[in-house]
Design a protein around this motif. Structure first.
Motif, PDB file in Angstrom:
ATOM      1  N   GLU A   1      89.430  -5.908 -59.407  1.00 42.28           N
ATOM      2  CA  GLU A   1      89.241  -5.182 -58.144  1.00 42.28           C
ATOM      3  C   GLU A   1      90.235  -4.036 -58.034  1.00 42.28           C
ATOM      4  O   GLU A   1      89.928  -2.977 -57.470  1.00 42.28           O
ATOM      5  CB  GLU A   1      89.395  -6.138 -56.965  1.00 42.28           C
ATOM      6  CG  GLU A   1      88.248  -7.113 -56.796  1.00 42.28           C
ATOM      7  CD  GLU A   1      88.512  -8.146 -55.707  1.00 42.28           C
ATOM      8  OE1 GLU A   1      87.551  -8.549 -55.038  1.00 42.28           O
ATOM      9  OE2 GLU A   1      89.683  -8.542 -55.533  1.00 42.28           O
TER      10      GLU A   1
ATOM     11  N   HIS B   1      89.936  -0.016 -56.728  1.00 44.85           N
ATOM     12  CA  HIS B   1      90.383   0.030 -55.331  1.00 44.85           C
ATOM     13  C   HIS B   1      90.576   1.482 -54.904  1.00 44.85           C
ATOM     14  O   HIS B   1      91.119   2.302 -55.655  1.00 44.85           O
ATOM     15  CB  HIS B   1      91.700  -0.740 -55.190  1.00 44.85           C
ATOM     16  CG  HIS B   1      92.070  -1.059 -53.774  1.00 44.85           C
ATOM     17  ND1 HIS B   1      92.573  -0.116 -52.910  1.00 44.85           N
ATOM     18  CD2 HIS B   1      91.984  -2.217 -53.069  1.00 44.85           C
ATOM     19  CE1 HIS B   1      92.817  -0.684 -51.743  1.00 44.85           C
ATOM     20  NE2 HIS B   1      92.460  -1.953 -51.804  1.00 44.85           N
TER      21      HIS B   1
ATOM     22  N   ARG C   1      89.686  -3.749 -44.406  1.00 42.03           N
ATOM     23  CA  ARG C   1      88.666  -3.644 -45.449  1.00 42.03           C
ATOM     24  C   ARG C   1      88.279  -5.028 -45.968  1.00 42.03           C
ATOM     25  O   ARG C   1      87.091  -5.300 -46.187  1.00 42.03           O
ATOM     26  CB  ARG C   1      89.177  -2.782 -46.603  1.00 42.03           C
ATOM     27  CG  ARG C   1      88.148  -2.582 -47.713  1.00 42.03           C
ATOM     28  CD  ARG C   1      88.693  -1.754 -48.853  1.00 42.03           C
ATOM     29  NE  ARG C   1      88.993  -0.391 -48.426  1.00 42.03           N
ATOM     30  CZ  ARG C   1      90.217   0.084 -48.239  1.00 42.03           C
ATOM     31  NH1 ARG C   1      91.263  -0.692 -48.437  1.00 42.03           N
ATOM     32  NH2 ARG C   1      90.410   1.316 -47.854  1.00 42.03           N
ATOM     33  N   ALA C   2      89.281  -5.888 -46.156  1.00 38.72           N
ATOM     34  CA  ALA C   2      88.991  -7.241 -46.627  1.00 38.72           C
ATOM     35  C   ALA C   2      88.153  -8.002 -45.602  1.00 38.72           C
ATOM     36  O   ALA C   2      87.230  -8.739 -45.965  1.00 38.72           O
ATOM     37  CB  ALA C   2      90.300  -7.991 -46.912  1.00 38.72           C
TER      38      ALA C   2
ATOM     39  N   ARG D   1      86.122  -6.621 -43.359  1.00 39.58           N
ATOM     40  CA  ARG D   1      84.769  -6.058 -43.389  1.00 39.58           C
ATOM     41  C   ARG D   1      84.007  -6.573 -44.607  1.00 39.58           C
ATOM     42  O   ARG D   1      82.800  -6.831 -44.527  1.00 39.58           O
ATOM     43  CB  ARG D   1      84.836  -4.533 -43.415  1.00 39.58           C
ATOM     44  CG  ARG D   1      85.284  -3.905 -42.113  1.00 39.58           C
ATOM     45  CD  ARG D   1      84.979  -2.423 -42.099  1.00 39.58           C
ATOM     46  NE  ARG D   1      85.649  -1.712 -43.167  1.00 39.58           N
ATOM     47  CZ  ARG D   1      86.848  -1.142 -43.049  1.00 39.58           C
ATOM     48  NH1 ARG D   1      87.519  -1.235 -41.896  1.00 39.58           N
ATOM     49  NH2 ARG D   1      87.393  -0.497 -44.065  1.00 39.58           N
ATOM     50  N   ARG D   2      84.721  -6.702 -45.739  1.00 41.13           N
ATOM     51  CA  ARG D   2      84.067  -7.188 -46.947  1.00 41.13           C
ATOM     52  C   ARG D   2      83.588  -8.633 -46.755  1.00 41.13           C
ATOM     53  O   ARG D   2      82.468  -8.982 -47.161  1.00 41.13           O
ATOM     54  CB  ARG D   2      85.024  -7.088 -48.142  1.00 41.13           C
ATOM     55  CG  ARG D   2      84.389  -7.419 -49.473  1.00 41.13           C
ATOM     56  CD  ARG D   2      85.243  -6.940 -50.629  1.00 41.13           C
ATOM     57  NE  ARG D   2      86.593  -7.441 -50.578  1.00 41.13           N
ATOM     58  CZ  ARG D   2      87.679  -6.690 -50.439  1.00 41.13           C
ATOM     59  NH1 ARG D   2      87.576  -5.385 -50.335  1.00 41.13           N
ATOM     60  NH2 ARG D   2      88.894  -7.234 -50.419  1.00 41.13           N
ATOM     61  N   ARG D   3      84.431  -9.463 -46.110  1.00 44.36           N
ATOM     62  CA  ARG D   3      84.023 -10.851 -45.863  1.00 44.36           C
ATOM     63  C   ARG D   3      82.827 -10.911 -44.922  1.00 44.36           C
ATOM     64  O   ARG D   3      81.886 -11.671 -45.145  1.00 44.36           O
ATOM     65  CB  ARG D   3      85.200 -11.651 -45.276  1.00 44.36           C
ATOM     66  CG  ARG D   3      86.289 -11.998 -46.284  1.00 44.36           C
ATOM     67  CD  ARG D   3      87.224 -13.046 -45.729  1.00 44.36           C
ATOM     68  NE  ARG D   3      87.920 -12.582 -44.546  1.00 44.36           N
ATOM     69  CZ  ARG D   3      89.082 -11.939 -44.577  1.00 44.36           C
ATOM     70  NH1 ARG D   3      89.677 -11.701 -45.729  1.00 44.36           N
ATOM     71  NH2 ARG D   3      89.670 -11.552 -43.457  1.00 44.36           N
TER      72      ARG D   3
ATOM     73  N   TRP E   1      79.775  -9.910 -46.787  1.00 49.04           N
ATOM     74  CA  TRP E   1      79.260 -10.990 -47.638  1.00 49.04           C
ATOM     75  C   TRP E   1      78.533 -12.036 -46.796  1.00 49.04           C
ATOM     76  O   TRP E   1      77.463 -12.523 -47.187  1.00 49.04           O
ATOM     77  CB  TRP E   1      80.412 -11.659 -48.397  1.00 49.04           C
ATOM     78  CG  TRP E   1      80.772 -10.958 -49.662  1.00 49.04           C
ATOM     79  CD1 TRP E   1      81.871 -10.178 -49.888  1.00 49.04           C
ATOM     80  CD2 TRP E   1      80.040 -10.969 -50.888  1.00 49.04           C
ATOM     81  NE1 TRP E   1      81.863  -9.691 -51.157  1.00 49.04           N
ATOM     82  CE2 TRP E   1      80.757 -10.160 -51.810  1.00 49.04           C
ATOM     83  CE3 TRP E   1      78.861 -11.567 -51.287  1.00 49.04           C
ATOM     84  CZ2 TRP E   1      80.316  -9.945 -53.108  1.00 49.04           C
ATOM     85  CZ3 TRP E   1      78.420 -11.365 -52.593  1.00 49.04           C
ATOM     86  CH2 TRP E   1      79.146 -10.559 -53.480  1.00 49.04           C
TER      87      TRP E   1
END
Length: 412
Positions: free
Chosen positions: A150, A154, A305-306, A308-310, A313
């Motif tokens: 990742e 990034h 960001r993490a 939003r990523r979760r 998903w």
């Protein structure tokens, strides 16, 4: 003792940048890469100054400790020189450079490192990254928040936590001493190579056993084939080995190879900061060194960001599950428009659905028990019913039942 081995150094502007802000050096005992930053001209000056200061160390040392002290002092002197240069040419404010340098002393490599250029060791078929990137994403990797893969993609991978710049006269270096042996291949490179060519491909090129110059050409071609969005500088050092020994003339590449010395351009109108939005992509800086408050903002941005990523998903998973459920429901609904005639215990039954099961789930249910006894049917008709008779519709199934009833009565 003079280093026994062979080496090469090459540098390329790449396919996007309009000038080369990297510098590289391969000498008799000293090997170094510097990746400049700070605008179109500032990066050139910074990396060149660093290499010019380091090349004075290209001579045998009596001990590794002496070489380590001299490396630290030379890089600190380079930082002071950067600061002095900005005082004379304030338009270069903000310039800086990474430095990854190695001095060979007997059977040891004395290493000094700051920034995100890298030093690798290829030994016995295995490639090992010796230096640690001083970057924001490396901190995220070290804390377990992202994976190394990742980190390669990034959006903040170019944010440097440590750099040789024009603000700090006492840069924080990583220095260490490592034993080396015949057959070792040391690779020093800017992130123009390591950011494009992954470790397996790098190891494959180093493992071919070709001369340093040919090997460096292969690595450069891989970077160019990968798009080469940044300058690419490679210094390759073989310890001992079958290839010709060092000739005695150092190889200087990139901006430090300018034979007339460092040319500082005239001031440009307006201050071209590292984050100026109107810079052309080819001239934008390749690295950033954040202030403390900016770093906190980056960390918070990464948390967002993490998150939003979760959420992404989870939403994606819910959508996929909903689609699967909808498809299953549609398929089941279709099966319930089908009918067939079969046997249930000792009578003929019209079933709704199809003659398949999904595990313990039956895709059919009895629709009507006709009360026609299987025993009353002729043997052929009975065997046919027990194997089930497909019907195109409920009306078709009812017509089949009428025929079976007639056959039962005739058989009676």
């Amino acid at each position: 003792m003079v280093f026994q081995g062979s080496s090469t150094a090459i540098s390329h502007t790449g396919k996007v940048r309009s000038n080369n802000q990297d510098s590289g050096y391969a000498g008799s005992n000293l090997f170094a890469v510097a990746d400049g930053m700070g605008g179109h001209a500032g990066g050139d000056v910074a990396s060149s100054l660093a290499i010019m200061r380091l090349e004075r160390l290209d001579h045998p040392f009596d001990s590794t400790s002496a070489a380590e002290r001299e490396l630290q002092a030379a890089i600190a002197d380079a930082a002071t020189e950067l600061i002095d240069t900005v005082h004379v040419k304030p338009e270069l404010a903000g310039m800086g450079t990474t430095v990854s340098a190695m001095v060979m002393v007997d059977d040891y490599a004395v290493i000094a490192h700051i920034g995100d250029s890298r030093i690798y060791l290829y030994r016995d078929g295995a490639l090992t990254q010796i230096t640690t990137d001083h970057t924001f994403v490396q901190r995220l990797v070290d804390s377990g928040r992202i994976t190394p893969e990742e980190a390669r993609y990034h959006p903040r991978r170019s944010v440097l936590m440590r750099v040789l710049g024009d603000m700090d006269p006492n840069p924080e270096l990583d220095t260490f001493i490592m034993p080396t042996q015949d057959g070792d291949r040391w690779l020093l490179c800017s992130d123009g190579l390591s950011g494009v060519v992954d470790d397996p491909h790098t190891a494959k090129a180093l493992g071919l056993g070709l001369a340093p110059g040919r090997t460096a050409d292969i690595l450069l071609k891989q970077a160019l084939d990968g798009g080469a969005p940044d300058n690419v500088t490679i210094v390759l050092v073989d310890v001992g080995g079958q290839h010709p020994l060092f000739s005695g003339t150092p190889t200087i590449v990139g901006s430090a190879s300018n034979p007339t010395g460092i040319e500082v351009p005239a001031a440009r109108s307006g201050r071209s900061g590292w984050l100026h939005p109107n810079r052309q992509a080819a001239n934008e800086p390749t690295h950033f060194e954040p202030a403390a408050e900016f770093l906190e903002e980056l960390i918070e941005e990464d948390r967002r960001r993490a998150k939003r990523r979760r959420i992404g998903w989870i939403v994606g998973l819910v959508v996929v599950l909903a689609l699967i459920a909808a498809l299953l429901f549609a398929a089941y609904s279709w099966t319930q428009t089908r009918y067939f005639v079969g046997a249930d215990d000792d009578t003929v039954v019209i079933f709704q659905g199809i003659q398949q099961n999904i595990g313990p789930i039956s895709l059919s249910t009895p629709h009507e028990d006709t009360e026609i006894l299987l025993a009353d049917l002729p043997s052929f008709s009975r065997a046919t019913v027990e194997r089930t008779i497909s019907a195109r519709s409920l009306a078709d199934a009812e017509a089949i039942v009428v025929r079976l009833r007639d056959a039962a009565e005739a058989n009676g």
